[in-house]
Scaffold this active site. Structure first.
Site, PDB file in Angstrom:
ATOM      1  N   TRP A  21       0.830  -1.209   0.000  1.00  0.00           N
ATOM      2  CA  TRP A  21       0.000   0.000   0.000  1.00  0.00           C
ATOM      3  C   TRP A  21       0.858   1.250   0.000  1.00  0.00           C
ATOM      4  O   TRP A  21       0.542   2.226  -0.675  1.00  0.00           O
ATOM      5  CB  TRP A  21      -0.992  -0.014   1.159  1.00  0.00           C
ATOM      6  CG  TRP A  21      -1.988  -1.127   1.044  1.00  0.00           C
ATOM      7  CD1 TRP A  21      -2.121  -2.200   1.878  1.00  0.00           C
ATOM      8  CD2 TRP A  21      -2.988  -1.303   0.013  1.00  0.00           C
ATOM      9  NE1 TRP A  21      -3.137  -3.018   1.428  1.00  0.00           N
ATOM     10  CE2 TRP A  21      -3.672  -2.502   0.304  1.00  0.00           C
ATOM     11  CE3 TRP A  21      -3.357  -0.569  -1.119  1.00  0.00           C
ATOM     12  CZ2 TRP A  21      -4.720  -2.983  -0.500  1.00  0.00           C
ATOM     13  CZ3 TRP A  21      -4.395  -1.044  -1.915  1.00  0.00           C
ATOM     14  CH2 TRP A  21      -5.060  -2.235  -1.609  1.00  0.00           C
ATOM     15  N   ASP A  40      -1.826   6.628   6.175  1.00  0.00           N
ATOM     16  CA  ASP A  40      -2.861   5.698   5.728  1.00  0.00           C
ATOM     17  C   ASP A  40      -3.092   4.745   6.905  1.00  0.00           C
ATOM     18  O   ASP A  40      -2.250   3.901   7.200  1.00  0.00           O
ATOM     19  CB  ASP A  40      -2.353   4.949   4.489  1.00  0.00           C
ATOM     20  CG  ASP A  40      -3.332   3.877   4.004  1.00  0.00           C
ATOM     21  OD1 ASP A  40      -4.384   3.684   4.651  1.00  0.00           O
ATOM     22  OD2 ASP A  40      -3.025   3.233   2.979  1.00  0.00           O
ATOM     23  N   LYS A  75     -12.268  -1.825   6.844  1.00  0.00           N
ATOM     24  CA  LYS A  75     -11.491  -2.713   7.710  1.00  0.00           C
ATOM     25  C   LYS A  75     -11.903  -2.563   9.171  1.00  0.00           C
ATOM     26  O   LYS A  75     -12.328  -3.521   9.782  1.00  0.00           O
ATOM     27  CB  LYS A  75      -9.999  -2.458   7.527  1.00  0.00           C
ATOM     28  CG  LYS A  75      -9.471  -3.206   6.311  1.00  0.00           C
ATOM     29  CD  LYS A  75      -8.761  -2.368   5.316  1.00  0.00           C
ATOM     30  CE  LYS A  75      -8.489  -3.160   4.047  1.00  0.00           C
ATOM     31  NZ  LYS A  75      -7.701  -2.423   3.093  1.00  0.00           N
TER      32      LYS A  75
HETATM   33  C1  PLP Z   1      -7.219  -1.926   2.049  1.00  0.00           C
HETATM   34  C2  PLP Z   1      -6.174  -0.892   2.101  1.00  0.00           C
HETATM   35  C3  PLP Z   1      -6.091   0.130   1.140  1.00  0.00           C
HETATM   36  C4  PLP Z   1      -7.009   0.186  -0.057  1.00  0.00           C
HETATM   37  O1  PLP Z   1      -8.217   0.696   0.318  1.00  0.00           O
HETATM   38  P1  PLP Z   1      -9.377   0.986  -0.769  1.00  0.00           P
HETATM   39  O2  PLP Z   1     -10.426   1.593   0.106  1.00  0.00           O
HETATM   40  O3  PLP Z   1      -9.749  -0.337  -1.350  1.00  0.00           O
HETATM   41  O4  PLP Z   1      -8.847   1.913  -1.778  1.00  0.00           O
HETATM   42  C5  PLP Z   1      -5.119   1.081   1.278  1.00  0.00           C
HETATM   43  N1  PLP Z   1      -4.261   1.060   2.315  1.00  0.00           N
HETATM   44  C6  PLP Z   1      -4.319   0.106   3.263  1.00  0.00           C
HETATM   45  C7  PLP Z   1      -3.339   0.129   4.387  1.00  0.00           C
HETATM   46  C8  PLP Z   1      -5.264  -0.897   3.182  1.00  0.00           C
HETATM   47  O5  PLP Z   1      -5.315  -1.847   4.117  1.00  0.00           O
END
Ligand code: PLP
Length: 360
Positions: free
Chosen positions: A102, A172, A196
């Site tokens: 990511w 993030d 999540k």
């Molecule tokens: C799942 C995830 C993403 C992607 O998220 P989307 O909402 O599908 O764009 C980005 N960063 C992390 C750390 C993730 O776990």
């Protein structure tokens, strides 16, 4: 009570009371006689819910007044672009720390926009660890420093956040937001796809220090400007009404459970149950260095791929779902977000012990 435990990395398990209250709102939201899927995003009933969701997020995370909580679409993936498009201006540099898939996707998008300095990368170690503070080659006047607080795929997590002085951290936090307490004021922007640890897919929570939205280039499309969404409190256009409703229910649940400090305690216990078995077995093997281990996503391997396939198939039969690891790591991954009850983790650990005994 459900009899299935969902260890999927995302979309992921939601608390049962949340599913119950959502199912009621699907039929009749706030006594409007209309479904949460039918009400106007500008109705007074939904507006009250939106305002309350924002203040609940601010309350449970201890977000200072000079920040705004936004509910956007496009996933965490759109934030990979929106962050640099709004902040990485005037030939300045942004620092990025590369700790997994990511992070590297975020880096790729930022490089399309402006100057990026990779302040550290653990790619050479197959992303099995978080870099030490001494490894960071930070830019003193960077516009921000971007990190991925928890690496969902590789199963590593920042234990303490890097000290970047006056350079705002951008994080993030898709897979560990609300899982532990921390000082929000160290961050310029925190973003998370809700699917999540906060709700369903379809809404992305962005927590932004308001002054950081002021330097975006004026020719940036309206929908991509943070200032648009700040000024319109997330309702410049039709917001994801239903997904925001679920986030509201998750926040209420989390508060009733004792808030983030209580979540953190339980998360520590849940992770310890699994790491104990990994550390005390020659059959199971963790894939991440001990000082970098995630409390949300725990990858592990078995002695052979055949045993791994057999483990997955038997786990499934025992109602332990979603344990297949990401293809870049292989093996298993247990995602144990806030909504995974400790009983689910206990059942997994008991299953692991039984499986080891019968397959050693
Ligand atoms: C799942 C995830 C993403 C992607 O998220 P989307 O909402 O599908 O764009 C980005 N960063 C992390 C750390 C993730 O776990």
């Amino acid at each position: 009570m459900r009899n299935v435990f969902n260890f999927n990395p995302g979309p992921a398990v939601l608390p049962e009371p949340v599913l119950e209250s959502t199912s009621k709102a699907v039929l009749n939201f706030a006594n409007t006689g209309m479904s949460i899927m039918e009400v106007s995003h500008r109705s007074k009933e939904f507006d009250a819910l939106l305002v309350e969701t924002e203040s609940l997020v601010a309350e449970v995370m201890g977000i200072p007044e000079n920040y705004k909580v936004l509910f956007l679409q496009g996933g965490a993936s759109l934030q990979f672009s929106m962050v640099p498009m709004n902040l990485l201006v005037d030939g300045k540099t942004a620092d990025y720390i590369d700790t997994g898939s990511w992070s590297s996707k975020a880096i790729k998008e930022a490089q399309k926009v402006g100057k990026v300095n990779i302040a550290a990368s653990t790619k050479g170690d197959k992303y099995t660890r978080i870099p030490a503070p001494s490894e960071l080659k930070l830019t003193p006047d960077a516009v921000y420093c971007h990190i991925t607080s928890n690496n969902t795929i590789y199963g590593s997590q920042w234990q303490t956040f890097p000290d970047t002085g006056s350079v705002p951290l951008v994080a993030d936090m898709s897979s560990d937001i609300l899982s532990r307490t921390f000082d929000v004021s160290k961050f310029g922007i925190i973003y998370a796809g809700a699917q999540k640890n906060m709700g369903p897919a379809g809404v992305t929570v962005v927590i932004i220090r308001k002054d950081l939205a002021e330097n975006a280039p004026p020719n940036l499309p309206t929908m991509l400007q943070y200032s648009t969404h700040i000024e319109n409190s997330s309702t410049f256009n039709t917001c994801p009404v239903m997904a925001i409703f679920v986030v509201h229910e998750v926040m209420k649940w989390l508060k009733e459970m004792g808030g983030v400090p209580e979540m953190e305690k339980v998360n520590n216990k849940k992770a310890a149950l699994i790491y104990d078995i990994l550390d005390n077995s020659s059959f199971y093997r963790g894939t991440v260095q001990k000082d970098s281990r995630s409390k949300m996503n725990i990858p592990f391997r078995l002695p052979t791929e055949d045993l791994e396939a057999e483990f997955l198939s038997q786990a499934n039969k025992n109602n332990l779902k979603g344990l297949k690891g990401h293809r870049s790591v292989g093996g298993m991954r247990a995602s144990i977000y806030n909504a995974m009850p400790i009983e689910g983790v206990q059942k997994l650990v008991d299953f692991m012990a039984d499986f080891e005994k019968s397959h050693k």
